[in-house]
Design a protein around this motif. Sequence first.
Motif, PDB file in Angstrom:
ATOM      1  N   VAL A 152       0.832  -1.210   0.000  1.00 41.48           N
ATOM      2  CA  VAL A 152       0.000   0.000   0.000  1.00 41.48           C
ATOM      3  C   VAL A 152       0.861   1.253   0.000  1.00 41.48           C
ATOM      4  N   LEU A 153       1.889   1.278   0.830  1.00 43.16           N
ATOM      5  CA  LEU A 153       2.739   2.465   0.926  1.00 43.16           C
ATOM      6  C   LEU A 153       3.604   2.668  -0.319  1.00 43.16           C
ATOM      7  N   SER A 154       3.779   1.625  -1.097  1.00 40.54           N
ATOM      8  CA  SER A 154       4.610   1.722  -2.308  1.00 40.54           C
ATOM      9  C   SER A 154       3.793   2.081  -3.541  1.00 40.54           C
ATOM     10  N   THR A 155       2.466   2.141  -3.418  1.00 37.67           N
ATOM     11  CA  THR A 155       1.663   2.511  -4.580  1.00 37.67           C
ATOM     12  C   THR A 155       1.927   3.967  -4.946  1.00 37.67           C
ATOM     13  N   PRO A 156       1.895   4.277  -6.238  1.00 31.89           N
ATOM     14  CA  PRO A 156       2.184   5.652  -6.672  1.00 31.89           C
ATOM     15  C   PRO A 156       1.147   6.647  -6.156  1.00 31.89           C
ATOM     16  N   LEU A 157       1.518   7.914  -6.165  1.00 36.02           N
ATOM     17  CA  LEU A 157       0.616   8.986  -5.745  1.00 36.02           C
ATOM     18  C   LEU A 157      -0.502   9.161  -6.772  1.00 36.02           C
ATOM     19  N   VAL A 165      -0.904   1.517 -13.941  1.00 34.92           N
ATOM     20  CA  VAL A 165      -0.095   0.372 -14.385  1.00 34.92           C
ATOM     21  C   VAL A 165       0.532  -0.345 -13.190  1.00 34.92           C
ATOM     22  N   ARG A 166       1.100   0.433 -12.268  1.00 36.00           N
ATOM     23  CA  ARG A 166       1.741  -0.163 -11.088  1.00 36.00           C
ATOM     24  C   ARG A 166       0.723  -0.865 -10.195  1.00 36.00           C
ATOM     25  N   ASN A 167      -0.413  -0.219  -9.982  1.00 30.96           N
ATOM     26  CA  ASN A 167      -1.425  -0.801  -9.103  1.00 30.96           C
ATOM     27  C   ASN A 167      -2.038  -2.060  -9.697  1.00 30.96           C
ATOM     28  N   GLU A 168      -2.111  -2.106 -11.015  1.00 29.81           N
ATOM     29  CA  GLU A 168      -2.629  -3.316 -11.665  1.00 29.81           C
ATOM     30  C   GLU A 168      -1.739  -4.512 -11.349  1.00 29.81           C
ATOM     31  N   LYS A 169      -0.446  -4.267 -11.220  1.00 27.55           N
ATOM     32  CA  LYS A 169       0.495  -5.343 -10.897  1.00 27.55           C
ATOM     33  C   LYS A 169       0.489  -5.661  -9.411  1.00 27.55           C
ATOM     34  N   PHE A 170       0.225  -4.644  -8.585  1.00 21.81           N
ATOM     35  CA  PHE A 170       0.142  -4.870  -7.135  1.00 21.81           C
ATOM     36  C   PHE A 170      -1.115  -5.645  -6.743  1.00 21.81           C
ATOM     37  N   LYS A 171      -2.210  -5.381  -7.434  1.00 22.37           N
ATOM     38  CA  LYS A 171      -3.529  -5.824  -6.972  1.00 22.37           C
ATOM     39  C   LYS A 171      -3.657  -7.343  -6.785  1.00 22.37           C
ATOM     40  N   TRP A 476       6.763   8.199   2.156  1.00 22.67           N
ATOM     41  CA  TRP A 476       7.347   6.868   2.189  1.00 22.67           C
ATOM     42  C   TRP A 476       8.634   6.786   1.383  1.00 22.67           C
ATOM     43  N   GLU A 477       9.675   6.319   2.025  1.00 23.99           N
ATOM     44  CA  GLU A 477      11.010   6.181   1.433  1.00 23.99           C
ATOM     45  C   GLU A 477      11.607   7.533   1.015  1.00 23.99           C
ATOM     46  N   VAL A 478      10.920   8.637   1.297  1.00 20.86           N
ATOM     47  CA  VAL A 478      11.470   9.972   1.089  1.00 20.86           C
ATOM     48  C   VAL A 478      11.902  10.534   2.441  1.00 20.86           C
ATOM     49  N   GLN A 479      10.950  10.612   3.359  1.00 23.74           N
ATOM     50  CA  GLN A 479      11.256  11.024   4.728  1.00 23.74           C
ATOM     51  C   GLN A 479      11.194   9.849   5.706  1.00 23.74           C
TER      52      GLN A 479
END
Length: 503
Positions: A152-157, A165-171, A476-479
């Motif tokens: 969830v935290l790695s899904t794009p903004l 595209v990314r979420n389709e692969k995560f789902k 996430w992964e920024v701060q």
Amino acid sequence: MNKNKKTYQTARLSAIPNMASAVSKKISLFQQQHRKVVEDATLFFSTYPDEINQLKKLKKKLNAYEHQIDIIVKYKKEHGHLPAIAGQKSSEKYLDQLYRYEQHDKKQFQTLRQNMIAQQTKRYENIDHLTDNMLDLLNNQRIFSQFLGTIVLSTPLPDEKIRCVRNEKFKPIYIAGLMVALFEEIRITHGFKNRYLTQAMEDMFTDPTASFMDIELNNLSNEEMAAYREEVLKPIAKAALLLWIGSYSPEVEEIFAGDRYRLLTPDERSLLVSTIKEKSMMYLKSGIGIPPKRFNTHQEKIDYTEYEKAKLDFMLSFFNEEDPSNVELQRLMKIPVVYSSFMVSTKPDFDYRRIYDAYDTIKKSAVDGELDSQYSKLFLAMVGRFPLGSGVYFLNPETGSIEQAIVSSLYPDNPHSPICKQITRRQLKSMTQQEIIIPPANNIFFETARQLSGYDDEYFKLKYQGSFVWNANEVWEVQIPALDFWKKDGTRKVCTAPPPIDD
């Protein structure tokens, strides 16, 4: 299903990662593996129809050759010489020619068939390895929470072009994890009537109420867990991973018309759903199927085929809504599918605040009879009102400041009191390995908490502009490094009541 003398591999269970960094690496690995599964499926859908047609044509030609050769050979046996064949000067040369054609086409047939079997084996192994790696991260609450939370935290903004595209692969991965966890809750509290499940789990557990979803320690023995994984959890996870694999077929691509994420008409949506189900079942039966294997005896082959067919039929049960005996499985599957549409949305227009509606949506759907009420109750108790990986604002009674936290664990004692990691103190970045439990009285998501906070309405209006939650993906992964966030010392502190408001 023949389970006699069945043995299971338990060695990998002792190698399940328990460090935050190892879990994150695992997730990256099976995301790569899932891409291979999709690539396998895309190739299968584009080549399988032609390969099957070619096999049928070759088989038809081989049968024709065999038939002609049998007639000629039989005639020679009966009459002592070859028959005269219309249009052929030499019957002997014609017979030799038939033999050559037969051998040529037989070689083509065998080569094509062997290649198809090799590809089928590859597809089976790829999905099997992916499932094994996933189940490593569904071994207790702590690892499972990190597994789902990282996704969830790695899904794009919301405004990122690659989000759909990314979420389709995560789902599919996300759904599979939720399905396995919900299945475990249902198994312990309600049980299943499904024939495969009752047979598979008969005498499987020393203590039927023991769960692999305890906070830290898995209460099942390695032998029990290995059997449970192989017979039950892996087929469930595979079915979830392949639920929408049919969407990569040319027939579905035609419905999408070049845009997989566009808003479809009701008729297009209906056709899409039925076609995806049809093609997913086709892939499971023909693309994966029963993996080929060598046997020492005919009985071994019979036992193996019976055993694998039972698992395959069980996986297909998740797709077959017409069979009333599959109702439990359909109800199980539906809830994670609905929830995932909020958490890893593939809709072009998406507001992250929608994820906080998932709890109420499932609750209402259960009341309306669209989702199973008992299963929904178990699911909502597992995920809570505030989704894992979501951002929460809360009043810290120690400082009197409104701080930020991220939901870090599933299975809250109260669904309205999320288990979080505090990430600010006096509104500056600060994080410990202790988790905090934020009750509604401290969570400014709730109006009562805002009223008790000591801050006036104007402050909330200017500061939060009507949004009393925040998108944790932005930091996430920024701060917030994943390695620091997922470090937990096992302790939890409950926020006390907010300080009284001065008169």
